[in-house]
Design a protein around this motif. Structure first.
Motif, PDB file in Angstrom:
ATOM      1  N   ILE A 253      26.164   8.096   6.131  1.00  0.00           N
ATOM      2  CA  ILE A 253      24.793   8.609   6.267  1.00  0.00           C
ATOM      3  C   ILE A 253      23.793   7.517   5.845  1.00  0.00           C
ATOM      4  O   ILE A 253      23.979   6.848   4.825  1.00  0.00           O
ATOM      5  CB  ILE A 253      24.611   9.881   5.406  1.00  0.00           C
ATOM      6  N   VAL A 254      22.764   7.360   6.669  1.00  0.00           N
ATOM      7  CA  VAL A 254      21.745   6.337   6.380  1.00  0.00           C
ATOM      8  C   VAL A 254      20.541   7.013   5.730  1.00  0.00           C
ATOM      9  O   VAL A 254      20.043   8.021   6.221  1.00  0.00           O
ATOM     10  CB  VAL A 254      21.322   5.624   7.691  1.00  0.00           C
ATOM     11  N   ILE A 255      20.130   6.458   4.590  1.00  0.00           N
ATOM     12  CA  ILE A 255      18.985   7.039   3.872  1.00  0.00           C
ATOM     13  C   ILE A 255      17.887   5.983   3.735  1.00  0.00           C
ATOM     14  O   ILE A 255      18.144   4.849   3.314  1.00  0.00           O
ATOM     15  CB  ILE A 255      19.407   7.524   2.471  1.00  0.00           C
ATOM     16  N   ASP A 256      16.677   6.416   4.109  1.00  0.00           N
ATOM     17  CA  ASP A 256      15.531   5.503   4.006  1.00  0.00           C
ATOM     18  C   ASP A 256      14.792   5.787   2.695  1.00  0.00           C
ATOM     19  O   ASP A 256      14.301   6.894   2.485  1.00  0.00           O
ATOM     20  CB  ASP A 256      14.608   5.753   5.213  1.00  0.00           C
ATOM     21  N   GLY A 257      14.697   4.778   1.831  1.00  0.00           N
ATOM     22  CA  GLY A 257      14.040   4.927   0.524  1.00  0.00           C
ATOM     23  C   GLY A 257      12.597   5.404   0.636  1.00  0.00           C
ATOM     24  O   GLY A 257      12.097   6.110  -0.239  1.00  0.00           O
ATOM     25  N   LYS A 258      11.945   5.011   1.723  1.00  0.00           N
ATOM     26  CA  LYS A 258      10.515   5.365   1.867  1.00  0.00           C
ATOM     27  C   LYS A 258      10.297   6.877   1.912  1.00  0.00           C
ATOM     28  O   LYS A 258       9.223   7.366   1.581  1.00  0.00           O
ATOM     29  CB  LYS A 258       9.942   4.718   3.134  1.00  0.00           C
ATOM     30  N   GLU A 259      11.364   7.601   2.307  1.00  0.00           N
ATOM     31  CA  GLU A 259      11.244   9.069   2.368  1.00  0.00           C
ATOM     32  C   GLU A 259      11.048   9.688   0.986  1.00  0.00           C
ATOM     33  O   GLU A 259      10.594  10.816   0.861  1.00  0.00           O
ATOM     34  CB  GLU A 259      12.523   9.674   2.976  1.00  0.00           C
ATOM     35  N   PHE A 260      11.427   8.950  -0.033  1.00  0.00           N
ATOM     36  CA  PHE A 260      11.341   9.497  -1.397  1.00  0.00           C
ATOM     37  C   PHE A 260      10.134   8.954  -2.165  1.00  0.00           C
ATOM     38  O   PHE A 260       9.965   9.234  -3.335  1.00  0.00           O
ATOM     39  CB  PHE A 260      12.629   9.182  -2.175  1.00  0.00           C
ATOM     40  N   ILE A 261       9.360   8.131  -1.491  1.00  0.00           N
ATOM     41  CA  ILE A 261       8.197   7.542  -2.177  1.00  0.00           C
ATOM     42  C   ILE A 261       6.926   8.214  -1.669  1.00  0.00           C
ATOM     43  O   ILE A 261       6.666   8.262  -0.471  1.00  0.00           O
ATOM     44  CB  ILE A 261       8.149   6.010  -1.951  1.00  0.00           C
ATOM     45  N   SER A 262       6.144   8.782  -2.624  1.00  0.00           N
ATOM     46  CA  SER A 262       4.911   9.479  -2.228  1.00  0.00           C
ATOM     47  C   SER A 262       3.907   8.449  -1.705  1.00  0.00           C
ATOM     48  O   SER A 262       3.932   7.287  -2.115  1.00  0.00           O
ATOM     49  CB  SER A 262       4.330  10.224  -3.421  1.00  0.00           C
ATOM     50  N   PRO A 263       3.019   8.856  -0.811  1.00  0.00           N
ATOM     51  CA  PRO A 263       2.047   7.887  -0.275  1.00  0.00           C
ATOM     52  C   PRO A 263       1.091   7.409  -1.371  1.00  0.00           C
ATOM     53  O   PRO A 263       0.800   8.173  -2.308  1.00  0.00           O
ATOM     54  CB  PRO A 263       1.294   8.689   0.794  1.00  0.00           C
ATOM     55  N   PRO A 264       0.613   6.158  -1.299  1.00  0.00           N
ATOM     56  CA  PRO A 264      -0.332   5.681  -2.311  1.00  0.00           C
ATOM     57  C   PRO A 264      -1.628   6.485  -2.260  1.00  0.00           C
ATOM     58  O   PRO A 264      -1.994   7.002  -1.201  1.00  0.00           O
ATOM     59  CB  PRO A 264      -0.578   4.219  -1.905  1.00  0.00           C
ATOM     60  N   GLN A 265      -2.265   6.616  -3.417  1.00  0.00           N
ATOM     61  CA  GLN A 265      -3.510   7.389  -3.468  1.00  0.00           C
ATOM     62  C   GLN A 265      -4.699   6.475  -3.670  1.00  0.00           C
ATOM     63  O   GLN A 265      -4.727   5.673  -4.610  1.00  0.00           O
ATOM     64  CB  GLN A 265      -3.458   8.385  -4.624  1.00  0.00           C
ATOM     65  N   LYS A 266      -5.661   6.611  -2.793  1.00  0.00           N
ATOM     66  CA  LYS A 266      -6.872   5.793  -2.902  1.00  0.00           C
ATOM     67  C   LYS A 266      -7.731   6.366  -4.014  1.00  0.00           C
ATOM     68  O   LYS A 266      -7.941   7.578  -4.102  1.00  0.00           O
ATOM     69  CB  LYS A 266      -7.586   5.867  -1.541  1.00  0.00           C
ATOM     70  N   GLY A 267      -8.213   5.489  -4.891  1.00  0.00           N
ATOM     71  CA  GLY A 267      -9.075   5.944  -5.995  1.00  0.00           C
ATOM     72  C   GLY A 267     -10.403   6.461  -5.475  1.00  0.00           C
ATOM     73  O   GLY A 267     -10.917   5.992  -4.464  1.00  0.00           O
ATOM     74  N   LYS A 268     -10.934   7.446  -6.178  1.00  0.00           N
ATOM     75  CA  LYS A 268     -12.217   8.039  -5.767  1.00  0.00           C
ATOM     76  C   LYS A 268     -13.398   7.195  -6.279  1.00  0.00           C
ATOM     77  O   LYS A 268     -13.281   6.510  -7.304  1.00  0.00           O
ATOM     78  CB  LYS A 268     -12.320   9.454  -6.334  1.00  0.00           C
ATOM     79  N   ILE A 269     -14.498   7.278  -5.585  1.00  0.00           N
ATOM     80  CA  ILE A 269     -15.706   6.533  -5.985  1.00  0.00           C
ATOM     81  C   ILE A 269     -16.863   7.507  -6.189  1.00  0.00           C
ATOM     82  O   ILE A 269     -17.147   8.333  -5.324  1.00  0.00           O
ATOM     83  CB  ILE A 269     -16.093   5.485  -4.917  1.00  0.00           C
ATOM     84  N   VAL A 270     -17.498   7.410  -7.344  1.00  0.00           N
ATOM     85  CA  VAL A 270     -18.634   8.283  -7.665  1.00  0.00           C
ATOM     86  C   VAL A 270     -19.828   7.412  -8.059  1.00  0.00           C
ATOM     87  O   VAL A 270     -19.719   6.583  -8.963  1.00  0.00           O
ATOM     88  CB  VAL A 270     -18.300   9.223  -8.851  1.00  0.00           C
ATOM     89  N   ILE A 271     -20.939   7.609  -7.384  1.00  0.00           N
ATOM     90  CA  ILE A 271     -22.170   6.891  -7.740  1.00  0.00           C
ATOM     91  C   ILE A 271     -23.013   7.794  -8.636  1.00  0.00           C
ATOM     92  O   ILE A 271     -23.244   8.959  -8.312  1.00  0.00           O
ATOM     93  CB  ILE A 271     -22.994   6.536  -6.477  1.00  0.00           C
TER      94      ILE A 271
END
Ligand SMILES: [Zn+2]
Ligand SMILES: [Zn+2]
Length: 307
Positions: A190-208
């Protein structure tokens, strides 16, 4: 836990029965600390009615030295001392801020059990902290005024170990490879892709968070921000009728700029006491909505926003 913003005071110049003088508290994501932006008179009274806690304020950012933004800091520091904390505090703001606070301390015999570190902000600066950066912008007002931009740091995706375990992968060298995002072939083919277990990066929020300012376009370089909190002291109609033009922004000007920038959410604050009825208030927000398609909110005292 999201970034939490509490409007402690939303009036301009003088308090009204419904609005206290300028102050905004911001709690970064997953943090116990509160950042305080401006501290108009009686800010500490407003804090008592809110989820903000004085001993948890370790950083205060002052936009400018007009009384409606600063006269509450002396009482707040004194109460912070009475709360029993001896944690140091950092205070950021324009030239003269240290002299103002130290003079009041000296003349009123105020001895604080904690150290104050003063940072004089000059023009555009970057203040680096562990989980966020604060950038500063020089604004246009009758005295030196500073805008603060809270920029949350981007979060890398993290490896979900529980998800890997429930997929039957036991700890060891395979997990190490998957964590690096590599593809692994198990013994059974069975082939397993590590990326499937990594959550997507989160862009930081910006507040003025603006100080008093008659040129909201000074924030234009920030483009698509998540939340812009800016003064909108008057409607354009009332501003045009003023004999003496004060250096403030109108709801129309602010809304048009926010539209151009692609701001996701806009809060109008620093409201002139002339709008202290529900009917007058709607004139401001209606004007803003004519020029801005996003979500426009008229700030109210003790209102909380989470983003
Ligand atoms: Zn003001
Ligand atoms: Zn001012």
């Amino acid at each position: 836990m999201a970034i939490e913003i509490v409007f402690l005071g939303t009036s301009a110049g003088v308090p009204t029965k419904n609005r206290n003088l300028s102050s905004i508290a911001l709690r970064p994501k997953q943090s116990r600390e509160w950042l305080l932006f401006d501290c108009g008179e009686a800010t500490q009274h407003q804090i008592m009615k809110s989820s903000v806690s004085i001993p948890k304020i370790d950083k205060i950012f002052i936009t400018h030295l007009h009384g409606d933004h600063i006269y509450g800091i002396f009482g707040l520091l004194a109460s912070r001392a009475m709360s029993g904390t001896d944690k140091a505090i950092s205070i950021y703001g324009p030239d003269g801020l240290e002299e103002m606070i130290e003079t009041v301390k000296r003349l009123s015999g105020l001895n604080l059990p904690f150290d104050i570190t003063y940072y004089t902000v000059k023009g555009s600066q970057r203040l680096e902290f562990e989980h966020y950066t604060i950038e500063t912008v020089k604004l246009s007002h009758s005295i030196e005024s500073i805008g603060y931009i809270f920029i949350e740091k981007d979060k890398k995706g993290h490896f979900d170990i529980e998800k890997a375990k429930s997929a039957g992968i036991s700890p060891g060298p395979i997990i190490a490879k998957l964590k690096r995002g590599e593809t692994v072939t198990l013994n059974d083919g069975i082939v397993i892709d590590g990326k499937e277990f990594i959550s997507p990066p989160q862009k930081g929020k910006i507040v003025i968070i603006s100080g008093d300012n008659d040129s909201p376009c000074l924030f234009e370089k920030y483009g698509s921000v998540d939340l812009m909190i800016h003064e909108a002291t008057y409607t354009q109609r009332d501003f045009d009728k003023l004999e003496r033009k004060f250096k403030h922004t109108t709801a129309k000007d602010l809304a048009a700029t926010a539209q151009k920038m692609g701001v996701k959410k806009l809060v109008l604050t620093h409201i002139s006491p002339r709008y202290d009825t529900a009917q007058r208030e709607t004139e401001l927000i209606k004007e803003a909505k004519r020029y801005y398609e996003g979500e426009a909110i008229l700030a109210k005292d003790l209102m909380t926003i989470e983003i």
